[in-house]
Scaffold this motif. Structure first.
Motif, PDB file in Angstrom:
ATOM      1  N   LEU A   1      -0.834 -17.468   2.268  1.00  0.00           N
ATOM      2  CA  LEU A   1      -1.405 -16.147   2.003  1.00  0.00           C
ATOM      3  C   LEU A   1      -1.752 -15.482   3.330  1.00  0.00           C
ATOM      4  CD1 LEU A   1      -2.724 -13.981   0.172  1.00  0.00           C
ATOM      5  CD2 LEU A   1      -4.798 -15.396   0.204  1.00  0.00           C
ATOM      6  N   PHE A   2      -1.401 -14.213   3.441  1.00  0.00           N
ATOM      7  CA  PHE A   2      -1.711 -13.433   4.638  1.00  0.00           C
ATOM      8  C   PHE A   2      -2.425 -12.156   4.225  1.00  0.00           C
ATOM      9  CE2 PHE A   2       1.955 -16.009   5.603  1.00  0.00           C
ATOM     10  CZ  PHE A   2       1.591 -16.589   6.807  1.00  0.00           C
ATOM     11  N   GLN A   3      -3.269 -11.676   5.115  1.00  0.00           N
ATOM     12  CA  GLN A   3      -3.927 -10.386   4.928  1.00  0.00           C
ATOM     13  C   GLN A   3      -3.591  -9.556   6.158  1.00  0.00           C
ATOM     14  OE1 GLN A   3      -5.693  -9.356   2.098  1.00  0.00           O
ATOM     15  NE2 GLN A   3      -5.322  -7.419   3.119  1.00  0.00           N
ATOM     16  N   PHE A   4      -2.601  -8.672   6.018  1.00  0.00           N
ATOM     17  CA  PHE A   4      -2.133  -7.860   7.132  1.00  0.00           C
ATOM     18  C   PHE A   4      -2.868  -6.524   7.164  1.00  0.00           C
ATOM     19  CE2 PHE A   4       1.837 -10.384   6.188  1.00  0.00           C
ATOM     20  CZ  PHE A   4       1.743 -11.202   7.305  1.00  0.00           C
ATOM     21  N   ASP A   5      -3.047  -6.000   8.370  1.00  0.00           N
ATOM     22  CA  ASP A   5      -3.690  -4.708   8.569  1.00  0.00           C
ATOM     23  C   ASP A   5      -2.637  -3.633   8.806  1.00  0.00           C
ATOM     24  OD1 ASP A   5      -6.329  -5.694   8.428  1.00  0.00           O
ATOM     25  OD2 ASP A   5      -6.209  -6.370  10.510  1.00  0.00           O
ATOM     26  N   GLY A   6      -3.044  -2.386   8.615  1.00  0.00           N
ATOM     27  CA  GLY A   6      -2.174  -1.260   8.927  1.00  0.00           C
ATOM     28  C   GLY A   6      -1.652  -0.571   7.689  1.00  0.00           C
ATOM     29  N   ASP A   7      -0.756   0.386   7.938  1.00  0.00           N
ATOM     30  CA  ASP A   7      -0.165   1.151   6.852  1.00  0.00           C
ATOM     31  C   ASP A   7       0.978   0.365   6.208  1.00  0.00           C
ATOM     32  OD1 ASP A   7       1.978   1.350   8.638  1.00  0.00           O
ATOM     33  OD2 ASP A   7       1.723   3.501   8.979  1.00  0.00           O
ATOM     34  N   ARG A   8       1.631   0.982   5.252  1.00  0.00           N
ATOM     35  CA  ARG A   8       2.691   0.327   4.489  1.00  0.00           C
ATOM     36  C   ARG A   8       3.761  -0.267   5.405  1.00  0.00           C
ATOM     37  NH1 ARG A   8       4.360   0.312  -0.686  1.00  0.00           N
ATOM     38  NH2 ARG A   8       6.594   0.175  -1.127  1.00  0.00           N
TER      39      ARG A   8
ATOM     40  N   GLY B   1       0.806  -1.217   0.000  1.00  0.00           N
ATOM     41  CA  GLY B   1       0.000   0.000   0.000  1.00  0.00           C
ATOM     42  C   GLY B   1       0.840   1.268   0.000  1.00  0.00           C
ATOM     43  N   PRO B   2       0.204   2.411   0.036  1.00  0.00           N
ATOM     44  CA  PRO B   2      -1.241   2.576   0.151  1.00  0.00           C
ATOM     45  C   PRO B   2      -1.985   2.282  -1.151  1.00  0.00           C
ATOM     46  CG  PRO B   2      -0.197   4.729   0.030  1.00  0.00           C
ATOM     47  CD  PRO B   2       0.907   3.705   0.070  1.00  0.00           C
ATOM     48  N   GLY B   3      -1.293   2.323  -2.286  1.00  0.00           N
ATOM     49  CA  GLY B   3      -1.926   1.992  -3.568  1.00  0.00           C
ATOM     50  C   GLY B   3      -1.572   0.585  -3.976  1.00  0.00           C
ATOM     51  N   GLY B   4      -1.949   0.226  -5.194  1.00  0.00           N
ATOM     52  CA  GLY B   4      -1.577  -1.069  -5.757  1.00  0.00           C
ATOM     53  C   GLY B   4      -2.626  -2.153  -5.654  1.00  0.00           C
ATOM     54  N   ALA B   5      -3.686  -1.901  -4.909  1.00  0.00           N
ATOM     55  CA  ALA B   5      -4.724  -2.911  -4.771  1.00  0.00           C
ATOM     56  C   ALA B   5      -5.406  -3.165  -6.112  1.00  0.00           C
ATOM     57  CB  ALA B   5      -5.758  -2.469  -3.736  1.00  0.00           C
ATOM     58  N   VAL B   6      -5.751  -4.430  -6.336  1.00  0.00           N
ATOM     59  CA  VAL B   6      -6.515  -4.819  -7.523  1.00  0.00           C
ATOM     60  C   VAL B   6      -7.648  -5.733  -7.054  1.00  0.00           C
ATOM     61  CG1 VAL B   6      -4.568  -4.599  -9.124  1.00  0.00           C
ATOM     62  CG2 VAL B   6      -4.984  -6.780  -7.990  1.00  0.00           C
ATOM     63  N   ALA B   7      -8.568  -6.025  -7.928  1.00  0.00           N
ATOM     64  CA  ALA B   7      -9.707  -6.882  -7.576  1.00  0.00           C
ATOM     65  C   ALA B   7      -9.206  -8.200  -6.994  1.00  0.00           C
ATOM     66  CB  ALA B   7     -10.564  -7.139  -8.800  1.00  0.00           C
ATOM     67  N   GLY B   8      -9.681  -8.520  -5.814  1.00  0.00           N
ATOM     68  CA  GLY B   8      -9.293  -9.770  -5.156  1.00  0.00           C
ATOM     69  C   GLY B   8      -7.977  -9.706  -4.405  1.00  0.00           C
ATOM     70  N   LYS B   9      -7.259  -8.604  -4.529  1.00  0.00           N
ATOM     71  CA  LYS B   9      -5.972  -8.434  -3.856  1.00  0.00           C
ATOM     72  C   LYS B   9      -5.910  -7.046  -3.228  1.00  0.00           C
ATOM     73  CE  LYS B   9      -3.589 -11.544  -7.062  1.00  0.00           C
ATOM     74  NZ  LYS B   9      -2.516 -11.690  -8.062  1.00  0.00           N
ATOM     75  N   PRO B  10      -6.541  -6.887  -2.062  1.00  0.00           N
ATOM     76  CA  PRO B  10      -6.524  -5.581  -1.403  1.00  0.00           C
ATOM     77  C   PRO B  10      -5.162  -5.280  -0.778  1.00  0.00           C
ATOM     78  CG  PRO B  10      -7.634  -7.188  -0.023  1.00  0.00           C
ATOM     79  CD  PRO B  10      -7.325  -7.879  -1.323  1.00  0.00           C
ATOM     80  N   VAL B  11      -4.953  -4.038  -0.400  1.00  0.00           N
ATOM     81  CA  VAL B  11      -3.747  -3.663   0.334  1.00  0.00           C
ATOM     82  C   VAL B  11      -3.636  -4.570   1.557  1.00  0.00           C
ATOM     83  CG1 VAL B  11      -2.685  -1.844   1.727  1.00  0.00           C
ATOM     84  CG2 VAL B  11      -3.699  -1.284  -0.491  1.00  0.00           C
TER      85      VAL B  11
END
Length: 161
Positions: free
Chosen positions: A130-137, A103-113
């Motif tokens: 696969l991990f989905q982490f929270d927070g800023d860059r 992030g903060p950009g770069g997200a695509v469909a099915g692949k959020p920040v």
């Protein structure tokens, strides 16, 4: 000591005990894993080298990731990270690979920040999650480093069984 420092100290002990050399292949972490490794005194005994393969071209050129995999699945994918692990391990004994969207950009469909694929293993065997982490860059990148080290420690310990 931080969690990353503690993980690294334990990982270093395990790699040394098994006479294994680590190679890193990083995209979204931009060399942070390699930097963390080399922050530890004596790391030259178990750390071989690191690749920062941010572009698809670098993933292909330096790690041998097939263009077909990148074209079919994208850089942030299980198949790509598995190929990164195997490609990096050619230069040592075990490797860590990371590719994600910090992030903060770069997200695509099915692949959020916060979407990050992390792998570890050898040329012969790779583990990828696969991990989905929270927070800023920075938070995404720090969590990726810690999880990658944790995964490799588990892989190295499981190799004894």
């Amino acid at each position: 000591m931080s969690a990353i420092s503690d993980l690294l100290q334990t990982l270093a002990t395990e790699l040394l005990a098994r006479n294994l050399k680590l190679v890193t292949a990083e995209s979204c972490t931009g060399g942070m894993i390699a930097a963390a490794c080399t922050d530890l005194a004596g790391s030259s005994q178990w750390f071989e080298c690191g690749f920062v393969t941010y572009s698809n071209t670098a993933k292909q050129r330096d790690l041998g990731v097939p263009a077909e995999i990148l074209n079919a699945h994208g850089a942030v994918s299980e198949a790509t990270v598995k190929a990164m692990v195997a490609g990096a391990a050619r230069f040592g004994d075990v490797s860590i690979a990371v590719s994600g969207i910090a992030g903060p950009g770069g997200a695509v469909a099915g692949k959020p920040v916060g979407t990050v694929w992390i792998g570890c293993g050898s040329e012969a065997a790779q583990r990828v999650n696969l991990f989905q982490f929270d927070g800023d860059r920075d938070a995404v990148r720090q969590q990726s480093v810690a999880k990658a080290l944790e995964m490799l420690l588990g892989f190295v310990n499981d190799c004894d069984q």
